[in-house]
Structure formats: structure tokens, C-alpha cells
Design an enzyme around this catalytic site. Structure first.
Site, PDB file in Angstrom:
ATOM      1  CB  VAL A   1     -28.436   1.105  -2.321  1.00 52.03           C
ATOM      2  CG1 VAL A   1     -28.945  -0.238  -1.841  1.00 52.03           C
ATOM      3  CG2 VAL A   1     -29.291   2.221  -1.719  1.00 52.03           C
TER       4      VAL A   1
ATOM      5  CE  LYS B   1      -4.497   0.894   0.357  1.00 58.16           C
ATOM      6  NZ  LYS B   1      -5.632   0.154  -0.197  1.00 58.16           N
TER       7      LYS B   1
HETATM    8  P1  NAD Z   1     -20.190   4.251  -1.961  1.00 58.36           P
HETATM    9  O1  NAD Z   1     -19.701   5.434  -1.216  1.00 58.36           O
HETATM   10  O2  NAD Z   1     -20.474   4.364  -3.420  1.00 58.36           O
HETATM   11  O3  NAD Z   1     -21.531   3.704  -1.281  1.00 58.36           O
HETATM   12  C1  NAD Z   1     -21.755   3.681   0.073  1.00 58.36           C
HETATM   13  C2  NAD Z   1     -23.205   4.063   0.287  1.00 58.36           C
HETATM   14  O4  NAD Z   1     -23.487   3.949   1.683  1.00 58.36           O
HETATM   15  C3  NAD Z   1     -23.524   5.501  -0.104  1.00 58.36           C
HETATM   16  O5  NAD Z   1     -24.669   5.528  -0.926  1.00 58.36           O
HETATM   17  C4  NAD Z   1     -23.737   6.208   1.231  1.00 58.36           C
HETATM   18  O6  NAD Z   1     -24.695   7.259   1.146  1.00 58.36           O
HETATM   19  C5  NAD Z   1     -24.241   5.072   2.092  1.00 58.36           C
HETATM   20  N1  NAD Z   1     -24.051   5.260   3.521  1.00 58.36           N
HETATM   21  C6  NAD Z   1     -23.043   5.873   4.185  1.00 58.36           C
HETATM   22  N2  NAD Z   1     -23.262   5.851   5.516  1.00 58.36           N
HETATM   23  C7  NAD Z   1     -24.417   5.172   5.692  1.00 58.36           C
HETATM   24  C8  NAD Z   1     -25.155   4.794   6.833  1.00 58.36           C
HETATM   25  N3  NAD Z   1     -24.772   5.124   8.055  1.00 58.36           N
HETATM   26  N4  NAD Z   1     -26.305   4.097   6.663  1.00 58.36           N
HETATM   27  C9  NAD Z   1     -26.727   3.773   5.413  1.00 58.36           C
HETATM   28  N5  NAD Z   1     -26.059   4.117   4.299  1.00 58.36           N
HETATM   29  C10 NAD Z   1     -24.928   4.800   4.429  1.00 58.36           C
HETATM   30  O7  NAD Z   1     -19.126   3.079  -1.679  1.00 58.36           O
HETATM   31  P2  NAD Z   1     -18.998   1.692  -2.430  1.00 58.36           P
HETATM   32  O8  NAD Z   1     -17.920   1.798  -3.441  1.00 58.36           O
HETATM   33  O9  NAD Z   1     -20.330   1.187  -2.818  1.00 58.36           O
HETATM   34  O10 NAD Z   1     -18.401   0.791  -1.254  1.00 58.36           O
HETATM   35  C11 NAD Z   1     -19.233   0.341  -0.200  1.00 58.36           C
HETATM   36  C12 NAD Z   1     -18.377  -0.392   0.818  1.00 58.36           C
HETATM   37  O11 NAD Z   1     -17.722  -1.499   0.212  1.00 58.36           O
HETATM   38  C13 NAD Z   1     -17.262   0.451   1.441  1.00 58.36           C
HETATM   39  O12 NAD Z   1     -17.049   0.030   2.770  1.00 58.36           O
HETATM   40  C14 NAD Z   1     -16.051   0.081   0.616  1.00 58.36           C
HETATM   41  O13 NAD Z   1     -14.846   0.261   1.316  1.00 58.36           O
HETATM   42  C15 NAD Z   1     -16.312  -1.385   0.370  1.00 58.36           C
HETATM   43  N6  NAD Z   1     -15.662  -1.905  -0.829  1.00 58.36           N
HETATM   44  C16 NAD Z   1     -15.935  -1.357  -2.039  1.00 58.36           C
HETATM   45  C17 NAD Z   1     -15.319  -1.882  -3.171  1.00 58.36           C
HETATM   46  C18 NAD Z   1     -15.621  -1.328  -4.534  1.00 58.36           C
HETATM   47  O14 NAD Z   1     -15.294  -1.987  -5.533  1.00 58.36           O
HETATM   48  N7  NAD Z   1     -16.238  -0.172  -4.657  1.00 58.36           N
HETATM   49  C19 NAD Z   1     -14.422  -2.959  -3.064  1.00 58.36           C
HETATM   50  C20 NAD Z   1     -14.173  -3.515  -1.806  1.00 58.36           C
HETATM   51  C21 NAD Z   1     -14.799  -2.973  -0.694  1.00 58.36           C
END
Ligand code: NAD
Length: 361
Positions: free
Chosen positions: A181, A80
Site C-alpha cells: 500500500v 527506453k
Molecule cells: P511504492 O514503492 O510506492 O509502493 C510499493 C509498496 O510495496 C511499498 O509501500 C513497499 O513497502 C511495499 N512492499 C515492498 N515489498 C513488499 C513485500 N514483499 N510485501 C508487501 N509489501 C511490500 O511503489 P508504487 O509506485 O506504489 O508501485 C507499486 C508497483 O506498481 C510497482 O511494481 C511499480 O513498478 C508498479 N507500477 C507503478 C506505477 C505508478 O504509477 N507508480 C505505474 C505502473 C506500475
């Protein structure tokens, strides 16, 4: 901070401090373990309050990547990097190119990628100085937004845990409570809807929740109410640390399977899930779809091939469950054991990754 003490405790191979005052670069590259291959992990740009905070974060994240890649069956190690700075204010072509030269100097022991605070444009600047970068523009062969692949992998992993806990991997008719979502949650909701699952969702962004209601017929609940939804599967796709002493007594699910990183506040919460008979799909195993796609870029990205590998998350989760049963341990521990056993097995012959051109023949 005693850097060597910290490195020795968890077996870090190398930590590189990079500075270039002309462009304002202060960066740290941490290579945790290259037993399985070059260390791959994203570049985070963050205004860390102290240098110790930056060191702590980069070390923690690099080690996490070793486990994630190993459990996913990838021939990659864990690394990282961080740039200390404000991503809204301190970015420039010169900054990222200077960073790229440090990556190049490592001759392939570390491969960088996007992370919090960095973008495709930044990766393209790094790419001007080194080939050891993924997540560049599509024109250079990138796999693009990782979220659809992550969602696909979570869906596959969810089926594997459902098979164990509910006796079927057909999710039709089951109720899934989705917390968040956004990028991943939205694509996951689509897979679940297509399979005939009933969706209950929440999001602090009302528009995001409304979209899933309109498009996929989901029931929308309050963000706090999601924990207490009577459901088969709880899918955290928003924040970390959501399984904690406050939420645990409220959970009414049989399975937890979602994309969010670091879902357990502490290990004791993982133990408590087992005691309550809730089967937990360890986060870093089930959410590896994006990493698997990025890794495929190193061979020249091929979507079909990459998605076939992402589908393997079903089997990876089964392996975790088998180890949990074999050793009578919670699944979060079994996931670490899966990674450690692979590292030990492959590492008997191979330690310390050197790029082919540096090997003495
Ligand atoms: P994102 O920011 O697009 O989506 C997260 C969603 O959660 C947003 O719509 C936000 O408004 C909502 N949110 C935030 N706080 C909240 C709460 N307290 N209650 C309900 N909803 C809430 O992020 P993402 O890319 O969809 O990633 C989601 C999770 O998955 C993160 O923890 C991220 O680290 C993990 N992740 C993502 C990926 C990827 O490919 N994007 C890969 C591995 C892990």
C-alpha cells in the site's frame, strides 16, 4: 553481446550509444518500434555492473513499452533509455543536459520520461535542451505523480475482470487482498473502500499498512499471509514475480488484478493460473494509467481528458478477455495479441515514425 542479433530477434529499430567523457555520460537509448508513433519510455539511472547488463535492460524495457502503449490504444511506440551511473552520486546538470542533446538529435523519434533513479529535477535539466521530454515540473505542464492515475486505471480494470469472473463489476461487499500500500496501493485502497469493498492489506512498511487500517478500516495481515487470504480479488501492488510455483498453490482468489509490473515469474505461471480458474488481468494493460497521463502531456495536459482515457482500461481488459476466449489462450498471451494485432493493423500503412518536419512533401 551480439547487438544486431538481439535487435533482429525482437525487431528493434535503433539503439543509440551516447557518451560524453567531460560530464561522465554513458547512456543508451533503445527505440523498439515506432509503428504507432514516437517511442516514449522513461530514463533509468542505474549502476549496471557491466555494459551488457545495461544493454539487456534497455532492450527489454523498450520492447515492453511498445506492447504497453499499443494495448492502451495510444499512438506511441516503445522506447527506453538508461544512464550507467549511481543516481545518488553521479547526477549533475551537465550530465542530464548532455543526455538531453542526444534526445534532441533524435528529432522526436524518442521521448523521454522519469523512471527508476531519475526525478522531475532531472527532467527539467533535460528540458533545457529538448522538448522531447515528459514528467517535467508542473510549471511546464506536467501531469505530476502518476500513481493516482495508475490506481484509478487498476480499479477500472479490476471491475472489468470482476464482471467476467464474478458476474458483477460492482465491488461492494467483495474482499480484496492488497499486497503493498505504497503510492498506487494507497490510492487504490481509497477507491475500493469508497465502493464498499472489504480490504485485507499487507506491507513491509508497517506505517503504510497502519495508515490504510486507520483511514479505510483495512485488516492488516503478515506479508507472507497475503497469498493465502480467502478473497475474491488479489491485487499485487508491490513487487514483480509474485505469481510463481511457491505462491500459486496457496492462492485462494478468483481474480488477480493489481499494479505491479511483471507479476508472473514465467509464462508457465500464467498457464497455471488459467488451469486453476483464476482470471488474471495482465499487468501492462491494467497498470497503463500513468503512461496514458504522460502521453496526454504531449497534447497539453488536461486532467479530465486524461482520466477519461484512463477509464478506457475497463474496455481494454474486456478486449483482452474477448481475445482469450476467441483464441482459447490465457489472458497474458491475449494481452500480447491485442497489442500485436493493433500494431499489424495500423502498421500496414505506416512504418518507421518520422517527425512531421522531416517528411519530404
Ligand atoms: P511504492 O514503492 O510506492 O509502493 C510499493 C509498496 O510495496 C511499498 O509501500 C513497499 O513497502 C511495499 N512492499 C515492498 N515489498 C513488499 C513485500 N514483499 N510485501 C508487501 N509489501 C511490500 O511503489 P508504487 O509506485 O506504489 O508501485 C507499486 C508497483 O506498481 C510497482 O511494481 C511499480 O513498478 C508498479 N507500477 C507503478 C506505477 C505508478 O504509477 N507508480 C505505474 C505502473 C506500475
Amino acid at each position: 553481446m551480439e547487438v544486431f542479433t538481439g535487435m533482429q530477434k525482437h525487431g528493434y529499430e535503433q539503439v543509440v550509444f551516447c557518451q560524453n567523457a567531460d560530464v561522465g555520460l554513458k547512456a543508451i537509448i533503445a527505440i523498439h518500434d515506432t509503428t504507432l508513433g514516437p517511442a516514449l519510455g522513461g530514463l533509468r539511472m542505474w549502476p549496471y555492473p557491466t555494459e551488457d547488463d545495461a544493454i539487456f535492460d534497455v532492450l527489454r524495457l523498450a520492447r515492453g513499452m511498445t506492447y504497453k502503449a499499443a494495448a492502451a490504444g495510444l499512438n506511441l511506440g516503445g522506447g527506453k533509455s538508461v544512464i550507467i551511473g549511481d543516481s545518488r552520486r553521479d547526477k549533475s546538470e551537465a550530465l542530464f543536459r548532455a543526455f538531453g542533446r542526444f534526445v534532441q538529435a533524435l528529432a522526436g523519434r524518442y521521448i523521454t520520461a522519469e523512471d527508476v533513479g531519475t526525478s522531475v529535477e532531472d527532467m527539467d535539466w533535460i528540458h533545457m535542451e529538448t522538448d522531447y521530454v515528459t514528467g517535467v515540473s508542473a510549471a511546464y505542464g506536467s501531469s505530476g505523480d502518476p500513481s493516482p492515475a495508475t490506481a484509478f486505471g487498476v480499479w477500472q480494470g479490476m471491475k472489468a475482470v470482476a464482471k467476467e469472473a464474478l458476474g458483477t463489476d460492482n465491488l461492494s461487499g467483495l474482499t480484496v487482498a492488497l499486497q503493498g500500500v505504497g503510492h498506487v496501493g494507497y490510492y487504490l485502497a481509497r477507491h475500493l473502500k469508497d465502493e464498499g469493498a472489504k480490504l485485507v492489506v499487507c506491507d513491509i512498511n508497517a506505517e503504510a499498512a497502519a495508515r490504510v487500517k486507520t483511514e479505510y478500516g483495512a485488516e492488516v495481515v503478515d506479508t507472507d499471509a497475503i497469498y493465502a487470504v480467502d478473497c475474491d480479488i488479489f491485487a499485487p501492488c508491490a513487487l514483480g514475480a509474485i505469481v510463481n510455483p511457491k505462491t500459486l498453490p496457496r492462492l485462494r482468489c478468483k481474480v488477480i488484478a493489481g499494479a505491479a509490473n511483471n507479476q508472473l515469474l514465467s509464462e508457465s505461471d500464467g498457464d497455471a493460473l488459467t488451469e486453476r480458474g483464476i482470471l488474471y488481468a495482465p499487468d501492462f494493460v491494467i497498470n497503463a494509467g500513468g503512461l496514458i497521463c504522460v502521453a496526454d502531456e504531449l497534447e497539453g495536459y488536461n486532467r479530465d481528458r486524461a482520466y477519461k482515457k484512463v477509464a478506457g482500461i475497463y474496455g481494454n481488459i474486456q478486449r483482452v478477455i474477448d481475445i482469450a476466449k476467441r483464441d482459447r489462450i490465457p489472458t497474458y498471451r491475449a494481452a500480447e495479441r491485442l497489442a500485436e494485432e493493433r500494431l499489424a493493423l495500423i502498421g500496414q500503412q505506416k512504418r518507421f515514425y518520422l517527425p512531421a518536419e522531416m517528411l519530404v512533401r
